[in-house]
Scaffold this motif. Structure first.
Motif, PDB file in Angstrom:
ATOM      1  N   ASP A  24       0.817  -1.212   0.000  1.00 22.09           N
ATOM      2  CA  ASP A  24       0.000   0.000   0.000  1.00 22.09           C
ATOM      3  C   ASP A  24       0.850   1.261   0.000  1.00 22.09           C
ATOM      4  O   ASP A  24       0.358   2.340   0.352  1.00 22.09           O
ATOM      5  CB  ASP A  24      -0.948   0.011   1.208  1.00 22.09           C
ATOM      6  CG  ASP A  24      -0.222  -0.057   2.549  1.00 22.09           C
ATOM      7  OD1 ASP A  24       1.032   0.021   2.559  1.00 22.09           O
ATOM      8  OD2 ASP A  24      -0.900  -0.193   3.584  1.00 22.09           O
ATOM      9  N   ASN A  25       2.131   1.149  -0.399  1.00 25.46           N
ATOM     10  CA  ASN A  25       3.021   2.289  -0.259  1.00 25.46           C
ATOM     11  C   ASN A  25       4.161   2.185  -1.267  1.00 25.46           C
ATOM     12  O   ASN A  25       4.758   1.111  -1.432  1.00 25.46           O
ATOM     13  CB  ASN A  25       3.574   2.322   1.173  1.00 25.46           C
ATOM     14  CG  ASN A  25       4.466   3.506   1.442  1.00 25.46           C
ATOM     15  OD1 ASN A  25       4.451   4.499   0.711  1.00 25.46           O
ATOM     16  ND2 ASN A  25       5.262   3.414   2.493  1.00 25.46           N
ATOM     17  N   LYS A  82       5.694   3.536   8.033  1.00 27.91           N
ATOM     18  CA  LYS A  82       4.290   3.323   7.694  1.00 27.91           C
ATOM     19  C   LYS A  82       4.137   2.471   6.437  1.00 27.91           C
ATOM     20  O   LYS A  82       4.933   2.572   5.510  1.00 27.91           O
ATOM     21  CB  LYS A  82       3.579   4.660   7.470  1.00 27.91           C
ATOM     22  CG  LYS A  82       3.475   5.543   8.701  1.00 27.91           C
ATOM     23  CD  LYS A  82       2.766   6.853   8.346  1.00 27.91           C
ATOM     24  CE  LYS A  82       2.678   7.787   9.539  1.00 27.91           C
ATOM     25  NZ  LYS A  82       2.031   9.080   9.185  1.00 27.91           N
ATOM     26  N   GLY A  83       3.067   1.675   6.431  1.00 28.70           N
ATOM     27  CA  GLY A  83       2.681   0.969   5.221  1.00 28.70           C
ATOM     28  C   GLY A  83       3.564  -0.213   4.867  1.00 28.70           C
ATOM     29  O   GLY A  83       4.576  -0.501   5.508  1.00 28.70           O
ATOM     30  N   SER A  84       3.144  -0.914   3.796  1.00 26.93           N
ATOM     31  CA  SER A  84       3.898  -2.037   3.241  1.00 26.93           C
ATOM     32  C   SER A  84       4.411  -1.632   1.866  1.00 26.93           C
ATOM     33  O   SER A  84       3.607  -1.376   0.954  1.00 26.93           O
ATOM     34  CB  SER A  84       3.000  -3.275   3.116  1.00 26.93           C
ATOM     35  OG  SER A  84       2.525  -3.689   4.388  1.00 26.93           O
ATOM     36  N   LEU A 105       1.183   7.007  -2.642  1.00 26.51           N
ATOM     37  CA  LEU A 105       0.227   6.219  -3.423  1.00 26.51           C
ATOM     38  C   LEU A 105       0.484   6.283  -4.921  1.00 26.51           C
ATOM     39  O   LEU A 105      -0.346   5.827  -5.711  1.00 26.51           O
ATOM     40  CB  LEU A 105      -1.203   6.671  -3.106  1.00 26.51           C
ATOM     41  CG  LEU A 105      -1.607   6.557  -1.630  1.00 26.51           C
ATOM     42  CD1 LEU A 105      -3.034   7.059  -1.434  1.00 26.51           C
ATOM     43  CD2 LEU A 105      -1.469   5.115  -1.144  1.00 26.51           C
ATOM     44  N   GLU A 106       1.621   6.851  -5.305  1.00 26.41           N
ATOM     45  CA  GLU A 106       1.988   6.916  -6.716  1.00 26.41           C
ATOM     46  C   GLU A 106       3.462   6.550  -6.843  1.00 26.41           C
ATOM     47  O   GLU A 106       4.240   6.766  -5.914  1.00 26.41           O
ATOM     48  CB  GLU A 106       1.760   8.330  -7.250  1.00 26.41           C
ATOM     49  CG  GLU A 106       2.622   9.373  -6.547  1.00 26.41           C
ATOM     50  CD  GLU A 106       2.363  10.779  -7.050  1.00 26.41           C
ATOM     51  OE1 GLU A 106       1.361  10.990  -7.751  1.00 26.41           O
ATOM     52  OE2 GLU A 106       3.178  11.672  -6.735  1.00 26.41           O
ATOM     53  N   PRO A 107       3.887   6.011  -7.984  1.00 28.98           N
ATOM     54  CA  PRO A 107       5.301   5.676  -8.159  1.00 28.98           C
ATOM     55  C   PRO A 107       6.161   6.929  -8.092  1.00 28.98           C
ATOM     56  O   PRO A 107       5.857   7.941  -8.721  1.00 28.98           O
ATOM     57  CB  PRO A 107       5.337   5.045  -9.553  1.00 28.98           C
ATOM     58  CG  PRO A 107       3.956   4.541  -9.788  1.00 28.98           C
ATOM     59  CD  PRO A 107       3.061   5.527  -9.108  1.00 28.98           C
ATOM     60  N   PRO A 108       7.248   6.895  -7.331  1.00 28.06           N
ATOM     61  CA  PRO A 108       8.085   8.086  -7.163  1.00 28.06           C
ATOM     62  C   PRO A 108       9.097   8.242  -8.286  1.00 28.06           C
ATOM     63  O   PRO A 108       9.315   7.341  -9.102  1.00 28.06           O
ATOM     64  CB  PRO A 108       8.780   7.821  -5.835  1.00 28.06           C
ATOM     65  CG  PRO A 108       8.904   6.328  -5.791  1.00 28.06           C
ATOM     66  CD  PRO A 108       7.669   5.794  -6.460  1.00 28.06           C
ATOM     67  N   GLY A 168      -1.711  -3.026  -4.577  1.00 26.02           N
ATOM     68  CA  GLY A 168      -1.846  -4.195  -3.725  1.00 26.02           C
ATOM     69  C   GLY A 168      -1.775  -5.514  -4.454  1.00 26.02           C
ATOM     70  O   GLY A 168      -1.709  -6.566  -3.813  1.00 26.02           O
ATOM     71  N   ARG A 169      -1.777  -5.483  -5.800  1.00 24.09           N
ATOM     72  CA  ARG A 169      -1.855  -6.734  -6.561  1.00 24.09           C
ATOM     73  C   ARG A 169      -0.679  -6.974  -7.501  1.00 24.09           C
ATOM     74  O   ARG A 169      -0.239  -8.112  -7.669  1.00 24.09           O
ATOM     75  CB  ARG A 169      -3.158  -6.772  -7.367  1.00 24.09           C
ATOM     76  CG  ARG A 169      -4.410  -6.771  -6.511  1.00 24.09           C
ATOM     77  CD  ARG A 169      -5.667  -6.842  -7.373  1.00 24.09           C
ATOM     78  NE  ARG A 169      -6.879  -6.874  -6.567  1.00 24.09           N
ATOM     79  CZ  ARG A 169      -8.103  -6.929  -7.061  1.00 24.09           C
ATOM     80  NH1 ARG A 169      -8.284  -6.948  -8.384  1.00 24.09           N
ATOM     81  NH2 ARG A 169      -9.144  -6.953  -6.248  1.00 24.09           N
ATOM     82  N   SER A 170      -0.168  -5.913  -8.113  1.00 20.40           N
ATOM     83  CA  SER A 170       0.914  -6.111  -9.073  1.00 20.40           C
ATOM     84  C   SER A 170       1.686  -4.808  -9.261  1.00 20.40           C
ATOM     85  O   SER A 170       1.176  -3.720  -8.979  1.00 20.40           O
ATOM     86  CB  SER A 170       0.375  -6.595 -10.428  1.00 20.40           C
ATOM     87  OG  SER A 170      -0.453  -5.612 -11.021  1.00 20.40           O
ATOM     88  N   VAL A 171       2.915  -4.961  -9.741  1.00 16.70           N
ATOM     89  CA  VAL A 171       3.770  -3.827 -10.067  1.00 16.70           C
ATOM     90  C   VAL A 171       4.518  -4.157 -11.347  1.00 16.70           C
ATOM     91  O   VAL A 171       5.019  -5.275 -11.508  1.00 16.70           O
ATOM     92  CB  VAL A 171       4.802  -3.525  -8.950  1.00 16.70           C
ATOM     93  CG1 VAL A 171       5.624  -2.290  -9.306  1.00 16.70           C
ATOM     94  CG2 VAL A 171       4.128  -3.345  -7.607  1.00 16.70           C
ATOM     95  N   ILE A 172       4.609  -3.198 -12.264  1.00 17.11           N
ATOM     96  CA  ILE A 172       5.356  -3.379 -13.508  1.00 17.11           C
ATOM     97  C   ILE A 172       6.441  -2.307 -13.589  1.00 17.11           C
ATOM     98  O   ILE A 172       6.166  -1.121 -13.435  1.00 17.11           O
ATOM     99  CB  ILE A 172       4.443  -3.285 -14.745  1.00 17.11           C
ATOM    100  CG1 ILE A 172       3.372  -4.377 -14.711  1.00 17.11           C
ATOM    101  CG2 ILE A 172       5.264  -3.383 -16.023  1.00 17.11           C
ATOM    102  CD1 ILE A 172       2.327  -4.238 -15.805  1.00 17.11           C
ATOM    103  N   LEU A 173       7.670  -2.748 -13.798  1.00 23.62           N
ATOM    104  CA  LEU A 173       8.792  -1.836 -13.988  1.00 23.62           C
ATOM    105  C   LEU A 173       9.329  -1.995 -15.396  1.00 23.62           C
ATOM    106  O   LEU A 173       9.323  -3.112 -15.955  1.00 23.62           O
ATOM    107  CB  LEU A 173       9.913  -2.106 -12.986  1.00 23.62           C
ATOM    108  CG  LEU A 173       9.584  -1.949 -11.499  1.00 23.62           C
ATOM    109  CD1 LEU A 173       9.144  -3.280 -10.896  1.00 23.62           C
ATOM    110  CD2 LEU A 173      10.789  -1.409 -10.739  1.00 23.62           C
TER     111      LEU A 173
END
Length: 610
Positions: free
Chosen positions: A70-71, A78-80, A211-214, A228-233
């Motif tokens: 969530d982070n 804070k957060g995961s 809550l957004e990619p830095p 919470g489900r997936s990330v694409i780089l």
């Protein structure tokens, strides 16, 4: 962060004329730092020995992650944080997978250590840029140091405690000043500092979840996500560091995708069906029994055991000594007799493991036998504050015959518990002063440890102890860990070959009450504080080894943990879609970032239903 050392560079300063008593002088610029003057790669090296500099670029690699996130800010409590977010950031310097004692300039083109060892200068590469094409400057470095210490995860305050200030000397030269000239790894650990973009974070609240990619500067950036489900780089095509000698032949896939799964069991089934490409297997039972599916038999999935030289630290059942129940060392010692490693290794692990007897397993730092003369010089001043057995007996975790019959061990445990004021009444272990039964919870975040812990629980029941096992999701587990809301957990205390400042966070009294610190045991012991400081101040490698062994003994003889096991090789499983360099790095065993996707193999497998 998995290495914590700094090097005596060269003795050139002895020939520098006119060194004044008050004027600050620096050694000539160097490309790397090392603890023991054994820098593997020279300043003009072209590539790492374990890469293929002509490795093809392209393709997508698929990974798994467990739980949720969530982070997008991995630097706060804070957060995961999202999987893979670390790929966005670079550091001033970087280690390699085949050199255990050195750190090479990355954002920093060169490094200058002060003659008096009280400061260090990093000269930044002019070509280093953020993903928005703005240059990485000394102001970014100063900002990163200050924001991490002031608002970052509490571990940064402990880790950089002896670093006084960071100062921009010009746009591409930054100086760190230290509070002491005795802490020899300080230049090294500031080299590991993750560098953050000042112009991005000044418009945002750093200590809140993101809550957004830095914005980053690394070889990859996040281009897609399902929270919470997936990330694409995606690989940054114009990444400023792609032609550096450190990076040639690495960062070869165009895309990296992380998909989250509810738990490890679901994730393993997803691997079997080809939903992701690579597994580092941590379960001995699965390695021995679960890899018999068709893709393994027909060669589409490859299994390898790769030896490494990594220190294994210690995996153990760790007590939370903040709990009244576990404040007495005799209670902790007694419960160590109840864990039957030999039976577990035979019946649960297929004899794949070695018993851990040290917080620095699989390294020269581990204590052995009785303290030698050099260790005694360190330990004798504290003799009246240490268990007398430390000086007369070799530490050994209790050993059984592996049959499951541990009557003798249970009797020894009961004797110790009686000495600590516990008695058995109506088949329950009762505290003779409070009349309360012994009840505690073993908190887990991985259901695979349930089958390991249940036999331990049954043995505890034979003593009249009610122990329960509770497995929670990763977010809840992390939150409870951060706030020390547990009785007992399974914890791995990872170590490097050169322990230093991080030991304060592991064992230091000052970190025991700081939420999120790695002193999960809650140790407040002045002897351990003194030994940790002596390690940090060690003048040379030999002294470091002797002082670490002394610390190891004191930790072991205080029975803060019930040691479990270790293994000195990696168990990896992967779909046959990769190309690999001919040589593995001898220290870490393998470096996945030097592999690449073989498009012909991927096509042959039909992209595995993707």
């Amino acid at each position: 962060m998995n290495k914590w050392f700094y090097g005596c560079l060269v003795c050139m300063f002895f020939s520098i004329p006119g060194i004044g008593a008050t004027e600050e002088k620096f050694l000539p610029p160097v490309h790397a730092l090392s603890l023991d003057d054994s820098i593997k790669y020279s300043a003009d090296f072209k590539q790492l020995d374990y890469v293929n500099p002509s490795a093809p670029k392209g393709g997508t690699i698929y990974f798994s992650a467990i739980g949720t996130y969530d982070n997008f800010n991995p630097f706060i409590l804070k957060g995961s944080p999202a999987a893979g977010v670390g790929e966005l950031y670079e550091t001033l310097a970087s280690s390699t997978a085949d050199d255990a004692s050195s750190e090479y300039g990355l954002i920093a083109e060169s490094i200058q250590v002060a003659v008096d060892k009280k400061s260090v200068i990093f000269n930044l590469r002019p070509e280093a840029k953020w993903h928005d094409q703005q240059p990485i400057t000394a102001d970014d470095v100063v900002f990163s140091f200050n924001i991490l210490k002031e608002k970052g995860h509490p571990q940064y305050q402990t880790y950089y405690r002896d670093v006084d200030t960071a100062e921009a000397l010009n746009s591409h030269k930054v100086k760190f000043t230290f509070k002491t000239d005795q802490n020899k790894e300080l230049a090294y650990i500031v080299g590991e500092l993750p560098i953050l973009p000042k112009h991005y974070w000044e418009r945002r609240s750093f200590n809140d979840v993101l809550l957004e990619p830095p914005l980053g500067s690394g070889p990859y950036k996040i281009t897609g996500y399902d929270m919470g489900r997936s990330v694409i780089l995606e690989r940054v095509k114009d990444y400023w560091g792609k032609d550096l000698s450190l990076n040639k032949g690495r960062n070869n896939w165009d895309k990296i995708r992380y998909d989250y799964y509810l738990d490890p069991t679901v994730a393993f089934e997803a691997f079997k069906s080809g939903q992701y490409d690579f597994r580092l297997e941590t379960s001995a039972k699965q390695w021995a029994t679960a890899y018999d599916f068709p893709a393994v038999k027909n060669g589409n999935v490859i299994l390898e055991k790769i030896k490494h030289q990594l220190p294994q630290g210690l995996q153990a059942y760790a007590f939370n000594t903040r709990r009244d129940l576990f404040k007495d060392p005799k209670v902790r010692q007694a419960l160590g007799y109840v864990f039957d490693f030999e039976w577990s290794n035979k019946n649960l692990f297929f004899n794949q493991y070695e018993r851990a007897y040290s917080f620095f397993s699989n390294s020269e730092l581990a204590s052995q036998g009785l303290p030698d003369e050099e260790e005694l010089k360190i330990l004798n001043p504290f003799r009246d504050q240490l268990p007398p057995e430390l000086f007369t007996q070799e530490y050994k975790a209790p050993v059984t015959d592996g049959t499951g019959n541990i009557r003798n061990q249970l009797q020894k445990a009961l004797d110790l518990l009686k000495q600590a004021g516990w008695v058995v009444k109506d088949n329950k272990l009762i505290n003779s002063k409070t009349n309360q039964p012994m009840v505690f919870e073993i908190l887990l975040d991985n259901p695979l440890f349930e089958r390991i812990s249940q036999p331990f629980v049954k043995n505890l029941e034979r003593l009249g102890i009610k122990a329960t096992v509770r497995t929670v999701d990763s977010a809840q587990y992390q939150n409870r860990m951060d706030h020390f809301d547990f009785d007992m957990i399974v914890q791995t205390f990872a170590q490097s070959l050169s322990p230093g400042n991080e030991q304060r966070d592991f064992w230091g009294s000052a970190s025991a009450d700081i939420s999120g610190s790695r002193n999960i045991i809650g140790i407040k012991n002045p002897v351990i504080d003194a030994l940790v400081n002596s390690i940090i101040d060690a003048p040379d490698r030999h002294s470091l080894v002797i002082r670490t062994r002394a610390l190891d003994r004191v930790l072991l003889w205080n029975y803060y943990v019930i040691p479990q096991w270790y293994i000195n090789y990696h168990r990896i499983a992967f779909w046959n879609v990769f190309g690999k360099p001919e040589k593995n790095p001898e220290y870490q065993g393998f470096d996945l970032s030097s592999w690449w996707i073989d498009q012909d193999k991927r096509q042959k497998l039909g992209n595995q239903k993707r």
